[in-house]
Write an enzyme that holds these catalytic residues in place. Structure first.
Site, PDB file in Angstrom:
ATOM      1  N   GLY A  29      14.846  -0.296 -49.021  1.00 27.59           N
ATOM      2  CA  GLY A  29      14.289  -1.640 -48.799  1.00 27.59           C
ATOM      3  C   GLY A  29      12.938  -1.826 -49.483  1.00 27.59           C
ATOM      4  N   ASP A  90      24.846   3.899 -41.819  1.00 32.04           N
ATOM      5  CA  ASP A  90      24.221   2.978 -40.871  1.00 32.04           C
ATOM      6  C   ASP A  90      23.688   3.805 -39.704  1.00 32.04           C
ATOM      7  OD1 ASP A  90      23.738   1.105 -38.856  1.00 32.04           O
ATOM      8  OD2 ASP A  90      25.303  -0.240 -39.624  1.00 32.04           O
ATOM      9  N   LYS A 181      14.330  -7.455 -39.515  1.00 31.15           N
ATOM     10  CA  LYS A 181      12.907  -7.843 -39.468  1.00 31.15           C
ATOM     11  C   LYS A 181      12.609  -9.334 -39.530  1.00 31.15           C
ATOM     12  CE  LYS A 181      12.171  -7.487 -44.399  1.00 31.15           C
ATOM     13  NZ  LYS A 181      11.386  -7.027 -45.502  1.00 31.15           N
ATOM     14  N   TYR A 254      12.486  -9.838 -32.080  1.00 33.74           N
ATOM     15  CA  TYR A 254      12.052  -8.889 -33.106  1.00 33.74           C
ATOM     16  C   TYR A 254      10.782  -8.166 -32.635  1.00 33.74           C
ATOM     17  CZ  TYR A 254       9.449  -7.260 -37.157  1.00 33.74           C
ATOM     18  OH  TYR A 254       8.697  -6.489 -37.997  1.00 33.74           O
ATOM     19  N   TYR A 282       1.822  -2.803 -39.495  1.00 37.16           N
ATOM     20  CA  TYR A 282       1.528  -3.502 -40.744  1.00 37.16           C
ATOM     21  C   TYR A 282       1.056  -4.919 -40.450  1.00 37.16           C
ATOM     22  CZ  TYR A 282       5.303  -0.247 -42.143  1.00 37.16           C
ATOM     23  OH  TYR A 282       6.125   0.828 -42.314  1.00 37.16           O
ATOM     24  N   ASN A 303      11.036 -17.099 -45.336  1.00 37.88           N
ATOM     25  CA  ASN A 303      10.085 -17.880 -44.535  1.00 37.88           C
ATOM     26  C   ASN A 303       8.658 -17.441 -44.764  1.00 37.88           C
ATOM     27  OD1 ASN A 303      11.997 -19.442 -43.115  1.00 37.88           O
ATOM     28  ND2 ASN A 303      12.535 -17.625 -41.908  1.00 37.88           N
ATOM     29  N   ARG A 336      -4.473 -14.874 -42.967  1.00 41.09           N
ATOM     30  CA  ARG A 336      -3.780 -13.624 -42.667  1.00 41.09           C
ATOM     31  C   ARG A 336      -4.395 -12.482 -43.465  1.00 41.09           C
ATOM     32  NH1 ARG A 336      -2.219 -16.544 -39.457  1.00 41.09           N
ATOM     33  NH2 ARG A 336      -0.096 -16.997 -38.720  1.00 41.09           N
ATOM     34  N   ARG A 440       3.417 -24.515 -37.781  1.00 38.53           N
ATOM     35  CA  ARG A 440       4.672 -23.942 -37.323  1.00 38.53           C
ATOM     36  C   ARG A 440       4.511 -23.524 -35.858  1.00 38.53           C
ATOM     37  NH1 ARG A 440       6.692 -19.290 -41.396  1.00 38.53           N
ATOM     38  NH2 ARG A 440       4.890 -18.270 -40.497  1.00 38.53           N
TER      39      ARG A 440
END
Ligand code: GDU
Length: 640
Positions: A29, A90, A181, A254, A282, A303, A336, A440
């Site tokens: 990933g 998996d 995630k 999540y 993170y 998003n 952020r 949002r």
């Protein structure tokens, strides 16, 4: 298990001997692949386990190739790059996952590692003699490849092979990324999130216990801080281990799954004093490797702000909606703590080194029963945490242990949404169109990290700034306009219609021969080695003309494949274009056609004067009297 598979495993183990071997779940990933890169640069051997649900194996081939270039920049040879192995597994499938541990388990006869304590209730069961998963040797694939990429500086990570090279094959540490995630998706499918994020971790911890692997770096998130914590958030502003607020402030499954994971890890470290856990929280990861070869490739409609900005730059959406302009921030838009993914990756290395130091200099056990390093104390803690009476005194026993640690990974500096738009506009030389919009739901004005704990205890701090992050994201976007999507489609194509792929293999033969990139496509054509073919095509993904040529030929071969390979046009609102997002590719695994798969109606091929019946695949795909192509699936549906 066939003798060929046994031989492959034995070869892989031989190659891995002498390296500290790190198991990286979710290693193909976005953050995983950058971390694998830094691990290899630093001299670790790596075993990746990934189900490819949101990633592509090609990322790992590129990673190994980049590291080979990096080694040459440091005056070393590509042969010195440590091995990288891949298992398409998996983690929620415990048997399959166990087969990976079986493959890499320590050779008992040469093992020098002995467990320090054994609690009566936790006596080690003999390892199940299950199947063993055959690893794919990514390094061997990467040696054959040639990629075009941007010139990039040698990594600042130090090459640090251990002084005493391991004399046994053994996974020493785990870095656990594999998880779902997306906040929004987790609200829609909470069970999938708990199954993967919590169930997957339980499988991992049980297997680590069974195979005596004691060190884990866990991929956590600032999401665990929940609502109410904003600027310069410290790790101790929430308490893992029942000592304070935490999970209650979370607003989505999540976030709750990550919080639960931290609790589970803490409880595990309480029960087993030999266990060493580091959770890394993170903040907002972005950026990519400066070569432009690997980067973030979010599935579905993104998003997060950076992928959204990237899409606006690529004209795949008309503008960026800036959510909220009345926050208590310098320009009113959300602030952020953005962190470059390479800094993040190096944070994992710093955590690994911390774990190594901890194990290298253990605190000797003491007979004082009140000491936290005493076996007696730990046995008590263990009992307290499973007690059913649940008194507050007993609850306090399950407080956070010293073998459980958590660190923020951020820069400590905040940037607003407008800062991002400006920085990205600077690197790409165009203004990014945006419009101010409502905030949002659930968003906070400012979220930034206090990073003093990571810098003082891990010796880690972020090196890259916002401009670097935007530059690297831009480079990735320019060189890979669809991320790994093209590769996913090529893989999907091989799964759906191997016959058609064989036909394309014939038609592109000349191109292969001309190519300077070595390929074994031709020699393996008859044996159906689509892996080689797809790998060959993957090289073409950067060369737009070659890729388009293949697409044209794919349309000749089969109309559905042509459709599959067509460039997808992202809708203005950012919704997904057509085309499969589920394709993945396995080496040497028989290709299966999923009969339940819904296939889009294909376009007629353009080389047959729009007469589909002239296609070599007309019969296979069926030809409706109304001039529309039919997939086997639509044919079945029409028959009812
Ligand atoms: O189209 C967009 C997308 C985002 N934003 C704004 O950009 C900022 C960053 O938003 P992101 O969605 O990129 O990131 P968040 O900080 O909201 O969330 C991220 O960080 C969290 C931890 O703080 C969690 O880890 C979460 O999973 C992760 O997506 C926010 O002010 C947001 O309102 C926009 O203005 N427009």
């Amino acid at each position: 298990m066939s003798s060929r598979e046994e031989e492959a495993i034995s070869q892989a183990r031989k190659k891995a001997l002498g390296f500290n071997l790190i198991l990286v779940t979710g290693g193909s990933g976005y953050i995983g692949s950058h971390t694998v890169l830094e691990l290899l640069v630093a001299g670790y051997g790596v075993v990746v386990v990934d189900n490819l649900c949101n990633s592509h194996w090609e990322a790992l081939v590129r990673v190994h190739w980049i590291v080979q270039q990096d080694y040459m920049k440091r005056g070393r040879t590509p042969d010195e790059v440590p091995p990288l192995f891949f298992h398409e597994v998996d983690i929620t499938d415990k048997d399959a996952f166990q087969s990976v541990f079986e493959t890499w388990k320590a050779d008992e006869s040469t093992s020098t590692r002995k467990p320090m304590f054994k609690f009566a209730e936790e006596k080690k069961k003999p390892a199940k003699k299950g199947t063993r998963s055959v690893p794919k040797d990514i390094g061997a694939l990467a040696y054959k490849q040639t990629f075009k990429c941007k010139e990039f500086p040698a990594s600042s990570t130090q090459f640090q092979l251990p002084k005493n090279r391991p004399t046994e094959v053994k996974i020493t540490d785990v870095i656990h990324f594999a998880a779902l995630k997306s906040v929004g998706e987790s609200v829609q499918m909470p069970l999938s999130y708990y199954r993967t994020n919590v169930g997957g971790l339980l499988n991992l911890l049980e297997l680590m216990k069974e195979y005596n692997v004691k060190k884990i770096v866990f991929s956590s998130s600032a999401v665990v801080y929940g609502k109410g914590k904003e600027t310069n958030i410290r790790e101790d502003s929430i308490q893992v281990g029942g000592g304070g607020a935490g999970g209650g402030l979370l607003t989505n499954p999540y976030g709750r799954s990550k919080w639960m994971d931290e609790e589970i890890l803490n409880d595990t470290s309480v029960a087993d004093p030999d266990m060493e856990v580091i959770a890394l929280r993170y903040f907002n990861p972005t950026g990519s490797h400066p070569s432009g070869l690997i980067g973030e490739d979010p599935r579905g409609t993104p998003n997060n702000i950076i992928p959204v900005v990237m899409q606006a730059f690529q004209r795949r959406r008309s503008r960026v909606y800036v959510y909220g302009s009345n926050y208590d921030t310098p320009d009113g838009t959300g602030v952020r703590d953005y962190i470059h993914v390479l800094d993040l990756a190096r944070g994992h290395l710093a955590a690994l080194r911390k774990l190594t130091t901890l194990v290298a200099t253990p605190t000797p056990p003491t007979d004082d029963p009140t000491s936290p390093v005493s076996p007696t104390f730990n046995r008590r803690m263990s009992r307290a945490s499973v007690s059913s009476t649940g008194s507050s005194r007993e609850t306090s026993f399950s407080a956070q242990r010293t073998n459980y640690r958590c660190y923020n990974l951020g820069t400590g500096t905040g940037h607003s949404v407008l800062d991002i738009l400006k920085a990205f506009g600077n690197v790409c030389g165009n203004d990014i169109p945006f419009v101010l919009s409502d905030a949002r739901a659930g968003d906070l004005g400012t979220v930034t990290a206090d990073v003093t704990k990571a810098s003082s205890e891990l010796g880690w701090y972020a090196e890259f700034g916002l401009q670097d992050m935007c530059r690297d994201v831009y480079q990735w976007a320019v060189d890979n306009p669809q991320g790994y999507e093209r590769l996913r489609r090529l893989s999907m194509m091989a799964q759906i219609d191997p016959e058609a792929v064989r036909h394309i293999m014939d038609t592109v033969e000349d191109e292969d021969e001309e190519s300077e990139a070595g390929t074994d496509v031709g020699s393996n054509r008859s044996s159906g080695d689509f892996g080689a073919f797809i790998r060959r095509l993957s090289v073409m993904t950067i060369d737009d003309n070659k890729y388009k040529n293949v697409m044209r030929k794919a349309s000749i071969a089969g109309p559905y494949l042509g459709k599959l390979l067509e460039e997808d046009e992202e809708e203005e609102d950012g919704s997904e274009g057509q085309g499969s997002r589920n394709g993945s590719f396995s080496w040497n695994v028989p290709f299966k056609v999923d009969q339940n798969q819904t296939m889009p109606q294909p376009n007629p091929p353009f080389n047959t004067n729009n007469d589909p019946s002239k296609s070599p695949f007309a019969e296979k795909w069926g030809f409706g009297g109304n001039g529309n192509w039919q997939t086997p699936q639509s044919k079945v549906q029409n028959a009812h």
